[in-house]
Design a protein around this motif. Structure first.
Motif, mmCIF file in Angstrom:
data_model
loop_
_atom_site.group_PDB
_atom_site.id
_atom_site.type_symbol
_atom_site.label_atom_id
_atom_site.label_comp_id
_atom_site.label_asym_id
_atom_site.label_seq_id
_atom_site.Cartn_x
_atom_site.Cartn_y
_atom_site.Cartn_z
ATOM 1 N N MET A 180 0.847 -1.203 0.000
ATOM 2 C CA MET A 180 0.000 0.000 0.000
ATOM 3 C C MET A 180 0.872 1.238 0.000
ATOM 4 S SD MET A 180 -1.529 0.435 3.867
ATOM 5 C CE MET A 180 -2.216 -1.206 3.931
ATOM 6 N N THR A 181 0.345 2.338 -0.565
ATOM 7 C CA THR A 181 1.073 3.601 -0.586
ATOM 8 C C THR A 181 0.839 4.355 0.723
ATOM 9 O OG1 THR A 181 -0.769 4.826 -1.558
ATOM 10 C CG2 THR A 181 0.752 3.726 -3.078
ATOM 11 N N GLY A 182 1.639 5.411 0.909
ATOM 12 C CA GLY A 182 1.465 6.221 2.114
ATOM 13 C C GLY A 182 0.086 6.830 2.229
ATOM 14 N N PRO A 183 -0.452 7.506 1.157
ATOM 15 C CA PRO A 183 -1.811 8.043 1.260
ATOM 16 C C PRO A 183 -2.861 6.978 1.538
ATOM 17 C CG PRO A 183 -0.653 9.048 -0.589
ATOM 18 C CD PRO A 183 0.235 7.965 -0.070
ATOM 19 N N GLU A 184 -2.697 5.768 0.968
ATOM 20 C CA GLU A 184 -3.653 4.695 1.260
ATOM 21 C C GLU A 184 -3.577 4.280 2.726
ATOM 22 O OE1 GLU A 184 -3.669 2.576 -3.168
ATOM 23 O OE2 GLU A 184 -2.467 1.736 -1.522
ATOM 24 N N MET A 185 -2.373 4.244 3.273
ATOM 25 C CA MET A 185 -2.226 3.893 4.689
ATOM 26 C C MET A 185 -2.922 4.923 5.577
ATOM 27 S SD MET A 185 1.228 3.944 6.973
ATOM 28 C CE MET A 185 1.143 5.733 6.931
ATOM 29 N N ILE A 186 -2.748 6.206 5.257
ATOM 30 C CA ILE A 186 -3.366 7.255 6.075
ATOM 31 C C ILE A 186 -4.888 7.136 6.021
ATOM 32 C CG2 ILE A 186 -3.660 9.749 6.302
ATOM 33 C CD1 ILE A 186 -0.955 8.697 7.249
ATOM 34 N N ARG A 187 -5.436 6.813 4.847
ATOM 35 C CA ARG A 187 -6.893 6.703 4.720
ATOM 36 C C ARG A 187 -7.455 5.500 5.471
ATOM 37 N NH1 ARG A 187 -5.834 8.623 -0.658
ATOM 38 N NH2 ARG A 187 -5.710 6.488 -1.455
ATOM 39 N N THR A 188 -6.625 4.466 5.701
ATOM 40 C CA THR A 188 -7.113 3.267 6.392
ATOM 41 C C THR A 188 -6.915 3.325 7.899
ATOM 42 O OG1 THR A 188 -4.975 2.173 6.012
ATOM 43 C CG2 THR A 188 -6.710 1.840 4.357
ATOM 44 N N LEU A 189 -6.267 4.380 8.423
ATOM 45 C CA LEU A 189 -6.063 4.474 9.869
ATOM 46 C C LEU A 189 -7.394 4.691 10.589
ATOM 47 C CD1 LEU A 189 -2.840 6.691 10.099
ATOM 48 C CD2 LEU A 189 -3.033 4.216 10.445
ATOM 49 N N PRO A 190 -7.502 4.250 11.849
ATOM 50 C CA PRO A 190 -8.736 4.475 12.613
ATOM 51 C C PRO A 190 -9.056 5.965 12.727
ATOM 52 C CG PRO A 190 -7.357 2.836 13.698
ATOM 53 C CD PRO A 190 -6.525 3.409 12.591
ATOM 54 N N ALA A 191 -10.326 6.268 12.916
ATOM 55 C CA ALA A 191 -10.765 7.666 12.984
ATOM 56 C C ALA A 191 -10.150 8.402 14.164
ATOM 57 C CB ALA A 191 -12.291 7.719 13.065
ATOM 58 N N ALA A 192 -9.726 7.660 15.205
ATOM 59 C CA ALA A 192 -9.147 8.308 16.392
ATOM 60 C C ALA A 192 -7.847 9.036 16.068
ATOM 61 C CB ALA A 192 -8.902 7.263 17.488
ATOM 62 N N PHE A 193 -7.198 8.689 14.931
ATOM 63 C CA PHE A 193 -5.919 9.311 14.583
ATOM 64 C C PHE A 193 -6.056 10.245 13.381
ATOM 65 C CE2 PHE A 193 -5.064 5.000 16.253
ATOM 66 C CZ PHE A 193 -4.421 5.358 17.442
ATOM 67 N N ALA A 194 -7.282 10.573 13.026
ATOM 68 C CA ALA A 194 -7.488 11.434 11.859
ATOM 69 C C ALA A 194 -6.990 12.857 12.097
ATOM 70 C CB ALA A 194 -8.971 11.461 11.483
ATOM 71 N N HIS A 195 -6.848 13.259 13.369
ATOM 72 C CA HIS A 195 -6.435 14.632 13.674
ATOM 73 C C HIS A 195 -4.927 14.832 13.560
ATOM 74 C CE1 HIS A 195 -5.696 12.442 17.410
ATOM 75 N NE2 HIS A 195 -4.864 13.421 17.751
#
Length: 657
Positions: free
Chosen positions: A587-602
């Motif tokens: 997976m790419t970096g942007p794909e990894m960020i999009r799959t992270l739990p919502a608690a780390f979206a900030h």
């Protein structure tokens, strides 16, 4: 009593001839009036029938011509053949003339005029849409033209035109039925007059004969009108059959066109690959030489620094500085090559033409060879132009390659800049004002007036097959005009060629300075120590990044695979920033960020990439900061500062190195 009866009969005998004469004259007058009125009604009905049939024929011909024009446009968009484009324009003008004739025929039909006016408006709107597609195709925006044509095929204006044509034809058919009924009624009225005249008797024999003559004439006219109507109906049927046959032919042609399009796409892809290989072959030798020189400086400097590190630290520091300079030059060369390949974002900005020409001097030398002497005459003296720098560099390099071919690889090439003041329309459509003139002159074979008149035509080339596409000068022409400038060529056989590009002067304003200059002058904003999650699959790059972050005072947490990021975030709740590579396995970096739990979206994110093309895909980064490899500690500090402070300036970090 007898005298009274005799007087009454005598008076009756005197009055009866007068009454008979009056009756005869009245009967003749009534018969003539009714016969004349029936004839006029009959003729009017026939004229209306002919007009309705003419309108129907024009509507069907207009429908067929517009359909054929749109198919021709489709062929032009796919084949990019100028003759096909001109054929489309002729067909569209023919359809316009047919619509104009229809408008003239229906000028007195108040019930039909609104339909025709609405059809004219819809046709004009459709013409603008198709003209826009043709214009995009002319300037080699093939994919945009295909997309626009696909949208136009489903647009409401096309369905609206078909609906209006059906409405016009249906209205004329209804009118035709009314006129036929009127003809029938006129014949019936004439027949009634004949029956009435026969009852008058021998006294009205002349009237009866006259009425019969009128009835016979009306009958012949009606038969003639019937034959004409049958002929028009047969002609309409033949036209409909021809339209159907043409539609089937166009469908077959469309299928053949799709097949030819697929074959053409393969050929064009092979041609593009050949051109890329040709460009690579021209640049490889010089680039390899430059990179070997830079790597020699880096390797030699590091080796000497390693030897002198303990006994002569100052001399070791000097060798390290030399190695850093060599690495920086290699990075700058890579960035220029990627910029020339248009892998970076393309945006117009204020550009110094003297610096632009000087900056691509190495690329020019590698492209035209060592047998050509290049002279630079920079006289813009600080005047700037507002253009897309990469497109401008590409235009200059393209002109240099054309000059090389004209000189057969040996001669003198002069690239000059200067300041000029033009009067209104002194050069093309240029407005009055100050302009920068950029000229590329060679002492090659030159061009004849016939060739010079066609140099800007798409696909026109004098080079052998496989040596040129004929699109270079046409693309430069489009680019210059989009930049509100003009281009002029001076050439004669045996006297060389000089290409002048006139671009309006850009008065310097705040914010015109390139981003790399501003960033180099701006000091890094240091943030308190922050725990940073570093996601990088290359262990050497990961170790170097960890060391760099530690040197800046931060607390890095290593993550060698994007699938481990979520688990490390859960175990280290104090992480304040995610620093991730873009291209990684699975997976790419942007794909990894999009799959992270919502608690780390900030959490703020800093993407790091070694491929300049990634930066152009800004939508994938979601507005996060992007840093390009290789980078210095100062560039890393700037990127961390922007990411942690929440400010994002696209391209800032990438240019800070």
């Amino acid at each position: 009593m007898d005298e009274a009866a005799t007087g009454w009969r005598s008076a009756l005998r005197r009055v009866l001839p007068a009454m008979l004469v009056i009756l005869l004259i009245g009967s003749l007058a009534a018969l003539l009036y009714n016969a004349g009125k029936a004839s006029r009604d009959h003729e009017r009905a026939l004229q209306e029938q002919r007009r309705s049939l003419e309108v129907i024929a024009l509507a069907r011909a207009f429908d067929a011509k517009t359909a054929r024009a749109e198919v021709t446009l489709a062929r032009y968009v796919i084949s990019l053949d100028p003759d096909t484009g001109r054929l489309f324009q002729d067909q569209w003008r023919t359809a316009a003339s047919q619509l104009k004739q229809m408008s003239y025929v229906t000028r007195e039909s108040q019930w039909q005029r609104p339909n025709v006016r609405e059809l004219e408006a819809a046709f004009a709107q459709r013409g603008k849409t198709l003209s826009e597609i043709g214009l995009r195709t002319t300037y080699d925006q093939k994919m945009a033209a295909l997309a626009r044509f696909h949208q136009a095929g489903k647009s409401e204006d096309l369905r609206h035109i078909n609906l209006l044509l059906d409405r016009v034809i249906q209205a004329e058919n209804a009118r035709l039925r009314e006129r036929s009924l009127a003809v029938s009624l006129a014949g019936d009225r004439t027949e009634w007059v004949g029956k009435t005249s026969r009852l008058v008797g021998l006294v009205l024999l002349v009237c009866v004969l006259f009425a019969l003559w009128l009835a016979n004439a009306a009958y012949n006219e009606r038969r003639k009108a019937g034959r004409q109507a049958e002929d028009e109906a047969a002609r309409a049927d033949r036209l409909e059959a021809a339209v159907a046959a043409r539609t089937a032919e166009l469908s077959s042609a469309y299928e053949q066109l799709k097949k030819e399009t697929a074959e053409r796409a393969v050929v064009e892809e092979n041609l593009r690959q050949m051109q890329k290989m040709d460009a690579v072959g021209q640049l490889t030798g010089g680039i390899a030489h430059d990179f070997n020189n830079m790597l020699a400086v880096v390797v030699g400097g590091l080796e000497l620094a390693k030897r002198k590190l303990r006994l002569k630290p100052q001399e070791a520091s000097r060798h390290l500085d030399n190695a850093m300079e060599g690495a920086t030059r290699a990075s700058a060369l890579t960035r220029r090559l990627l910029a020339f390949a248009r892998s970076e974002p393309l945006l117009p900005r204020a550009v110094d033409p003297d610096k632009l020409v000087t900056g691509i001097a190495e690329l020019i030398d590698r492209s035209i060879g060592d047998q050509i002497t290049v002279d630079f005459e920079n006289a813009a003296n600080g005047w700037r132009i507002f253009v897309d720098q990469h497109q401008m560099e590409n235009a200059v390099l393209n002109l240099c390659v054309n000059a090389r071919d004209a000189m057969d690889g040996r001669g003198r090439l002069t690239i000059s800049t200067g300041q000029v003041h033009l009067a209104a329309q002194e050069i093309g459509e240029c407005a009055e004002g100050e302009y920068v003139r950029l000229s590329v002159a060679d002492d090659g074979c030159g061009m004849t007036p016939e060739v010079l008149a066609r140099v800007f035509e798409p696909f026109f080339t004098t080079k052998p097959v496989g040596k040129g596409t004929g699109l270079g000068l046409s693309q430069i022409f489009g680019f210059v005009h989009q930049s509100d400038g003009e281009i002029r060529i001076e050439s004669a056989p045996g006297k060389g060629t000089c290409v002048h590009i006139y671009l309006p002067r850009r008065i310097s304003e705040e914010g015109d300075e390139p981003a790399d200059t501003l960033d180099a002058e701006r000091e890094a904003v240091m943030h308190p120590p922050t725990r940073i999650l570093v996601v990088e699959d290359d262990p050497r790059v990961l170790n170097q990044t960890m060391a760099a972050l530690a040197e800046l005072g931060h607390l890095p947490v290593a993550c060698d695979h994007p699938s481990k990021a979520a688990r490390l975030l859960m175990s280290h709740r104090d992480i304040g920033l995610i620093m991730s590579d873009v291209l990684m396995p699975e997976m790419t970096g942007p794909e990894m960020i999009r799959t992270l739990p919502a608690a780390f979206a900030h959490l703020p994110v800093l993407f790091v990439t070694g491929y300049a093309g990634d930066i152009a895909e800004s939508a994938d980064f979601g507005g996060h900061e992007v840093l390009r490899k290789p980078y210095t500690l100062l560039a890393l500090a700037h990127a961390l500062s922007s990411a942690l402070s929440g400010s994002h300036h696209p391209g800032t970090a990438a240019a800070a190195e």
